[in-house]
Design an enzyme around this catalytic site. Structure first.
Site, PDB file in Angstrom:
ATOM      1  N   GLY A  16       0.815  -1.215   0.000  1.00  0.00           N
ATOM      2  CA  GLY A  16       0.000   0.000   0.000  1.00  0.00           C
ATOM      3  C   GLY A  16       0.844   1.259   0.000  1.00  0.00           C
ATOM      4  O   GLY A  16       0.480   2.278   0.568  1.00  0.00           O
ATOM      5  N   HIS A  17       1.993   1.232  -0.653  1.00  0.00           N
ATOM      6  CA  HIS A  17       3.001   2.317  -0.574  1.00  0.00           C
ATOM      7  C   HIS A  17       2.539   3.620  -1.224  1.00  0.00           C
ATOM      8  O   HIS A  17       3.135   4.674  -0.975  1.00  0.00           O
ATOM      9  CB  HIS A  17       4.310   1.853  -1.227  1.00  0.00           C
ATOM     10  CG  HIS A  17       4.247   1.825  -2.721  1.00  0.00           C
ATOM     11  ND1 HIS A  17       3.521   0.859  -3.416  1.00  0.00           N
ATOM     12  CD2 HIS A  17       4.793   2.632  -3.671  1.00  0.00           C
ATOM     13  CE1 HIS A  17       3.645   1.078  -4.706  1.00  0.00           C
ATOM     14  NE2 HIS A  17       4.407   2.146  -4.915  1.00  0.00           N
ATOM     15  N   ARG A  18       1.462   3.574  -2.016  1.00  0.00           N
ATOM     16  CA  ARG A  18       1.004   4.824  -2.672  1.00  0.00           C
ATOM     17  C   ARG A  18      -0.117   5.490  -1.876  1.00  0.00           C
ATOM     18  O   ARG A  18      -0.553   6.594  -2.209  1.00  0.00           O
ATOM     19  CB  ARG A  18       0.532   4.514  -4.098  1.00  0.00           C
ATOM     20  CG  ARG A  18       1.715   4.207  -5.031  1.00  0.00           C
ATOM     21  CD  ARG A  18       1.268   3.597  -6.343  1.00  0.00           C
ATOM     22  NE  ARG A  18       0.274   4.394  -7.039  1.00  0.00           N
ATOM     23  CZ  ARG A  18       0.547   5.448  -7.799  1.00  0.00           C
ATOM     24  NH1 ARG A  18       1.796   5.861  -7.917  1.00  0.00           N
ATOM     25  NH2 ARG A  18      -0.396   6.111  -8.439  1.00  0.00           N
ATOM     26  N   GLY A  19      -0.584   4.850  -0.838  1.00  0.00           N
ATOM     27  CA  GLY A  19      -1.688   5.408  -0.040  1.00  0.00           C
ATOM     28  C   GLY A  19      -1.191   6.395   1.008  1.00  0.00           C
ATOM     29  O   GLY A  19       0.003   6.646   1.121  1.00  0.00           O
ATOM     30  N   VAL A  21      -1.044   6.236   4.357  1.00  0.00           N
ATOM     31  CA  VAL A  21      -0.134   5.692   5.376  1.00  0.00           C
ATOM     32  C   VAL A  21       1.111   5.094   4.721  1.00  0.00           C
ATOM     33  O   VAL A  21       2.249   5.361   5.132  1.00  0.00           O
ATOM     34  CB  VAL A  21      -0.843   4.625   6.240  1.00  0.00           C
ATOM     35  CG1 VAL A  21       0.133   4.003   7.238  1.00  0.00           C
ATOM     36  CG2 VAL A  21      -2.025   5.234   6.976  1.00  0.00           C
ATOM     37  N   GLY A  22       0.899   4.295   3.669  1.00  0.00           N
ATOM     38  CA  GLY A  22       2.029   3.606   3.028  1.00  0.00           C
ATOM     39  C   GLY A  22       3.080   4.584   2.509  1.00  0.00           C
ATOM     40  O   GLY A  22       4.291   4.367   2.682  1.00  0.00           O
ATOM     41  N   TYR A 142     -16.263  -2.772   7.244  1.00  0.00           N
ATOM     42  CA  TYR A 142     -14.814  -2.502   7.320  1.00  0.00           C
ATOM     43  C   TYR A 142     -14.272  -2.901   8.686  1.00  0.00           C
ATOM     44  O   TYR A 142     -13.219  -3.548   8.779  1.00  0.00           O
ATOM     45  CB  TYR A 142     -14.579  -1.009   7.090  1.00  0.00           C
ATOM     46  CG  TYR A 142     -13.146  -0.558   7.215  1.00  0.00           C
ATOM     47  CD1 TYR A 142     -12.741   0.198   8.304  1.00  0.00           C
ATOM     48  CD2 TYR A 142     -12.196  -0.875   6.242  1.00  0.00           C
ATOM     49  CE1 TYR A 142     -11.420   0.637   8.429  1.00  0.00           C
ATOM     50  CE2 TYR A 142     -10.884  -0.439   6.358  1.00  0.00           C
ATOM     51  CZ  TYR A 142     -10.502   0.316   7.450  1.00  0.00           C
ATOM     52  OH  TYR A 142      -9.194   0.740   7.573  1.00  0.00           O
ATOM     53  N   HIS A 185     -12.151  11.003   3.680  1.00  0.00           N
ATOM     54  CA  HIS A 185     -12.423  11.274   5.093  1.00  0.00           C
ATOM     55  C   HIS A 185     -12.691  12.755   5.280  1.00  0.00           C
ATOM     56  O   HIS A 185     -12.515  13.560   4.357  1.00  0.00           O
ATOM     57  CB  HIS A 185     -11.226  10.830   5.941  1.00  0.00           C
ATOM     58  CG  HIS A 185     -11.041   9.349   5.973  1.00  0.00           C
ATOM     59  ND1 HIS A 185     -10.117   8.689   5.200  1.00  0.00           N
ATOM     60  CD2 HIS A 185     -11.695   8.374   6.658  1.00  0.00           C
ATOM     61  CE1 HIS A 185     -10.194   7.381   5.423  1.00  0.00           C
ATOM     62  NE2 HIS A 185     -11.147   7.168   6.306  1.00  0.00           N
TER      63      HIS A 185
HETATM   64  O1  GFB Z   1     -13.832  10.994   8.455  1.00  0.00           O
HETATM   65  P1  GFB Z   1     -15.230  10.522   8.240  1.00  0.00           P
HETATM   66  O2  GFB Z   1     -15.682  10.378   6.844  1.00  0.00           O
HETATM   67  O3  GFB Z   1     -15.402   9.088   8.944  1.00  0.00           O
HETATM   68  O4  GFB Z   1     -16.340  11.455   8.939  1.00  0.00           O
HETATM   69  P2  GFB Z   1     -15.575   8.639  10.451  1.00  0.00           P
HETATM   70  C1  GFB Z   1     -16.159  11.979  10.196  1.00  0.00           C
HETATM   71  C2  GFB Z   1     -17.285  12.927  10.545  1.00  0.00           C
HETATM   72  O5  GFB Z   1     -17.148  14.092   9.707  1.00  0.00           O
HETATM   73  C3  GFB Z   1     -18.748  12.454  10.361  1.00  0.00           C
HETATM   74  C4  GFB Z   1     -18.417  14.520   9.257  1.00  0.00           C
HETATM   75  O6  GFB Z   1     -19.477  12.904  11.476  1.00  0.00           O
HETATM   76  C5  GFB Z   1     -19.200  13.213   9.122  1.00  0.00           C
HETATM   77  O7  GFB Z   1     -20.598  13.488   9.122  1.00  0.00           O
HETATM   78  N1  GFB Z   1     -18.287  15.243   7.985  1.00  0.00           N
HETATM   79  C6  GFB Z   1     -18.679  16.533   7.800  1.00  0.00           C
HETATM   80  C7  GFB Z   1     -17.794  14.781   6.842  1.00  0.00           C
HETATM   81  N2  GFB Z   1     -18.481  16.902   6.524  1.00  0.00           N
HETATM   82  C8  GFB Z   1     -17.926  15.817   5.900  1.00  0.00           C
HETATM   83  C9  GFB Z   1     -17.498  15.595   4.565  1.00  0.00           C
HETATM   84  O8  GFB Z   1     -17.616  16.462   3.659  1.00  0.00           O
HETATM   85  N3  GFB Z   1     -16.950  14.384   4.282  1.00  0.00           N
HETATM   86  C10 GFB Z   1     -16.820  13.417   5.252  1.00  0.00           C
HETATM   87  N4  GFB Z   1     -16.254  12.242   4.916  1.00  0.00           N
HETATM   88  N5  GFB Z   1     -17.241  13.574   6.541  1.00  0.00           N
HETATM   89  C11 GFB Z   1     -14.375   6.568   9.436  1.00  0.00           C
HETATM   90  C12 GFB Z   1     -14.732   5.134   9.107  1.00  0.00           C
HETATM   91  O9  GFB Z   1     -15.407   7.062  10.261  1.00  0.00           O
HETATM   92  O10 GFB Z   1     -13.165   6.650  10.165  1.00  0.00           O
HETATM   93  C13 GFB Z   1     -13.617   4.467   8.370  1.00  0.00           C
HETATM   94  O11 GFB Z   1     -15.932   5.122   8.339  1.00  0.00           O
HETATM   95  C14 GFB Z   1     -12.287   4.691   9.046  1.00  0.00           C
HETATM   96  O12 GFB Z   1     -13.866   3.087   8.290  1.00  0.00           O
HETATM   97  C15 GFB Z   1     -12.077   6.142   9.399  1.00  0.00           C
HETATM   98  O13 GFB Z   1     -12.216   3.937  10.201  1.00  0.00           O
HETATM   99  C16 GFB Z   1     -10.798   6.324  10.170  1.00  0.00           C
HETATM  100  O14 GFB Z   1     -14.488   9.161  11.310  1.00  0.00           O
HETATM  101  O15 GFB Z   1     -16.970   8.881  10.892  1.00  0.00           O
END
Ligand code: GFB
Length: 319
Positions: A16-19, A21-22, A142, A185
């Site tokens: 996973g070297h292009r991601g 963390v990797g 997941y 994220h």
């Molecule tokens: O980082 P995130 O997508 O995942 O979302 P989790 C974190 C929080 O940010 C949630 C809010 O409460 C979302 O509603 N949020 C607000 C947003 N605006 C946005 C946006 O535009 N995009 C996103 N993505 N979120 C993940 C797990 O959970 O954590 C994965 O689903 C993984 O499997 C990761 O473990 C580390 O922190 O909620």
């Protein structure tokens, strides 16, 4: 038996070297002086294919493996593609862990996530809280896959004496992250939204959910330093949490990101989008007591990430 520290010339496979963390792990190991890192693009080695993984390990004979390869994504990606998340992650980790056993790899560092803990685990979450309650629905597939990987590592240690450690990472961010607005994220998503709103001189930008959930964030280079630490040192644990120990509400995070980016408009919260788990602050004292600690604070990390994002934004047009 005490483990010997890897020599700088030992072959180390970074899966996973292009991601996110990797790529940080590769930076950390190269700058530390390791000269024999083995990497493969997924187009050249599909880690979901058992025969290809076995042939690769047999030919390359890595002595150490850092498995940062996974199907990952934010809350929407996890919620929308649970089948892909559970299949790809089970396939990748099962093939890599078994190949490590077959080739007598000296040590495997396996990347997990704090989303494996129960939705309402006591806070801060300790490693002992695993499997003590129901999981967060949006990323259950997941989480189940990553728990299975941890349990496979523990089972291989018990039956075969295989050396490994699982790093349960909190929410990570930094250069090399995925900035796709639907699958990423929260930090890269909000950073890109604020950036594009600033360029468009928009008056508002949207934030998913209520903004009330709390999240802990760790800059990815601090995560890579934890992986290097566990590669170079014996630990008495099969798993350790890796977090900053600081949490922030999504709403305050967004305000901080807007300040870093320079967007002064209004935040519009969309409660139609899921909040996910209310909190997931990890207790990282196992690893801290061994000598690791984070070095990059959230504002500093956001500024570093935004500098990288701005410099590479054109190269990623049409993400
Ligand atoms: O980082 P995130 O997508 O995942 O979302 P989790 C974190 C929080 O940010 C949630 C809010 O409460 C979302 O509603 N949020 C607000 C947003 N605006 C946005 C946006 O535009 N995009 C996103 N993505 N979120 C993940 C797990 O959970 O954590 C994965 O689903 C993984 O499997 C990761 O473990 C580390 O922190 O909620």
């Amino acid at each position: 038996m005490p483990m010997t520290k890897p020599s700088f010339s030992d072959p180390i496979f970074v899966a996973g070297h292009r991601g996110l963390v990797g790529s940080a792990v590769v930076r950390a190991l190269e700058s530390a002086g390791y000269t024999n890192l083995i990497t493969r693009r997924s187009s050249d080695l599909d880690l979901r294919e058992q025969a290809a993984v076995r042939a690769f390990f047999a030919s390359e004979q890595p002595r150490y493996v850092i498995c940062a390869a996974a199907m990952v994504g934010g809350i929407a990606a996890n919620n929308d593609f649970p089948g892909t998340f559970i299949y790809d992650n089970l396939a990748i980790q099962t093939n890599v862990i078994e190949a490590c056993r077959q080739q007598a790899v000296k040590k495997l560092i396996y990347l997990g996530s704090t989303c494996i803990y129960p939705k309402h685990a006591p806070q801060p979450i300790q490693e002992e809280h695993l499997l003590t309650g129901p999981l967060e629905e949006t990323n259950e597939a997941y989480a189940i896959a990553k728990i299975a990987g941890l349990k496979m590592c523990e089972a291989y240690a018990k039956q075969y004496g295989m050396s490994s450690i699982t790093l349960m990472a909190t929410n990570l961010y930094g250069q090399g992250d995925n900035f796709d607005l639907e699958k990423s994220h929260v930090i890269p998503a909000l950073m890109r939204k604020a950036h594009e709103a600033k360029l468009a001189d928009a008056k508002t930008m949207t934030v998913w959910g209520t903004g009330k959930p709390l999240r802990e964030f760790l800059y990815v280079d601090d995560m890579a330093a934890a992986a290097r630490y566990c590669l170079e040192h014996d630990t008495p644990y099969s798993m350790v949490n890796v977090g900053s120990g600081e949490e922030i509400s999504i709403a305050d995070l967004c305000r901080l990101i807007c300040d870093v980016v320079g967007f002064r408009g209004e935040l519009i919260f969309n409660p139609e989008k899921p909040d996910g788990t209310p909190r997931k602050l990890a207790d990282s004292s196992r690893l801290r007591d061994l000598g690791w600690s984070p070095t990059v604070g959230l504002r500093d990390g956001l500024e570093k990430t935004y500098r990288w994002f701005s410099q590479t934004a054109n190269a990623r047009l049409g993400d």
